[in-house]
Design an enzyme around this catalytic site. Structure first.
Site, PDB file in Angstrom:
ATOM      1  N   ASP A  10       0.860  -1.175   0.000  1.00  0.00           N
ATOM      2  CA  ASP A  10       0.000   0.000   0.000  1.00  0.00           C
ATOM      3  C   ASP A  10       0.899   1.229   0.000  1.00  0.00           C
ATOM      4  OD1 ASP A  10      -3.074  -0.880   0.765  1.00  0.00           O
ATOM      5  OD2 ASP A  10      -1.564  -2.290   1.459  1.00  0.00           O
ATOM      6  N   GLU A 129     -13.675  -4.504  -0.412  1.00  0.00           N
ATOM      7  CA  GLU A 129     -13.302  -4.175   0.966  1.00  0.00           C
ATOM      8  C   GLU A 129     -14.544  -4.362   1.826  1.00  0.00           C
ATOM      9  OE1 GLU A 129     -11.929  -0.199   0.477  1.00  0.00           O
ATOM     10  OE2 GLU A 129     -10.079  -0.797  -0.530  1.00  0.00           O
TER      11      GLU A 129
END
Length: 290
Positions: A10, A129
């Site tokens: 990330d 998500e």
């Protein structure tokens, strides 16, 4: 079928970051250095996610993707802020092999169909998500876990595949970065509902967690972050020169560790999986003679 072990990186600006539940992002170092290390030590693929792209409406990873693609020879998936066919094309031209869609896909599901028709379904990964609600239902979130959608995860997973997604990446935000293990029920229900590969993410704290999400969660691949990143900085700790001094760099400066995450490498993880009878690509097959 070989189970894939995939480091997830990330990225915020020039730095690799990591948080818990996608919040409190800590700077860990330069993503290119982590990517190269993981490639040389057994990664089957890599995932790059722009942690703030949806917030600002653009993906800023093109330079990092180009640098990485010149040095690694395993599939690279890139996500975050991709809102159009032109955005996807730009990332693929920079060197990505696949793209990950979430926010834009839920806002405009036809983007999945158009992208899969243009680039091929094997190029399109839909990232989900998920947050488990108090009533036990799972809701899909967007904007790096910041915004709710009122969309049921399992219904969305099936629709995304119908529209042309060639793969799903399912991350449980409740478990993400916690080291408490994957949400096995979430992963299993998605895997059993769709005919495409499912990448499980969110929660690995020890090697046994990785095996559990494969054996019980029916995952075809596992995306790992904390368990790999914290091992890397414990043994190959970054210096001030290894990251841009922006964002929360206090974690690196203090030389801190995260006690809830087991010390494990890609080699440890693959060796354990093989011992448990899981098919994965042997480490010696990773790096071609170039």
């Amino acid at each position: 079928m070989n189970i894939r072990v995939i480091p997830r990186l990330d990225i915020k600006g020039p730095n690799l970051v990591k948080g818990i539940h996608f919040e409190g992002l800590r700077v860990l170092g330069k993503p290119e250095q982590f990517a190269r290390f993981y490639y040389e030590n057994g990664a089957d693929e890599l995932i790059y996610m722009d942690a703030v792209a949806s917030l600002y409406g653009r993906n800023s990873l093109l330079d990092i993707v180009e640098k990485t693609a010149r040095e690694i020879f395993i599939p690279l998936t890139v996500g975050g802020g991709l809102r159009s066919i032109d955005d996807i094309r730009a990332v693929l031209r920079a060197g990505a092999d696949k793209v990950s869609l979430n926010t834009a896909a839920i806002a405009c599901p036809d983007l999945i169909h158009e992208a899969s028709r243009t680039f091929g379904s094997s190029t399109i990964v839909v990232s989900i998500e998920a947050i488990r609600l108090p009533n036990g239902a799972y809701e899909a979130y967007v904007d790096y876990g910041r915004q709710r959608t009122n969309v049921n995860v399992f219904e969305w997973a099936m629709r995304a595949v119908e529209l042309g997604a060639g793969e799903l990446m399912v991350t449980c935000i409740n478990r993400e970065g916690s080291g408490k293990g994957f949400d096995l029920e979430l992963t299993r229900q998605v895997a059993e509902a769709v005919p495409v590969p499912v990448i499980a993410g969110g929660g690995a704290g020890k090697v046994e967690d990785v095996f559990d999400v494969i054996a019980q969660g029916k995952a075809d691949a596992v995306a790992l972050a904390s368990i790999l990143h914290y091992n890397y900085i414990r043994h190959y700790r970054a210096t001030d020169a290894d990251y841009a001094a922006e964002g929360n760099t206090e974690f690196l400066r203090r030389g801190a560790t995260f006690s809830k995450i087991q010390d494990a490498t890609l080699g440890n993880i693959k060796a354990y999986l093989i011992q448990q009878g899981v098919d994965c690509r042997p480490l010696m097959e990773q790096i071609p003679n170039v």
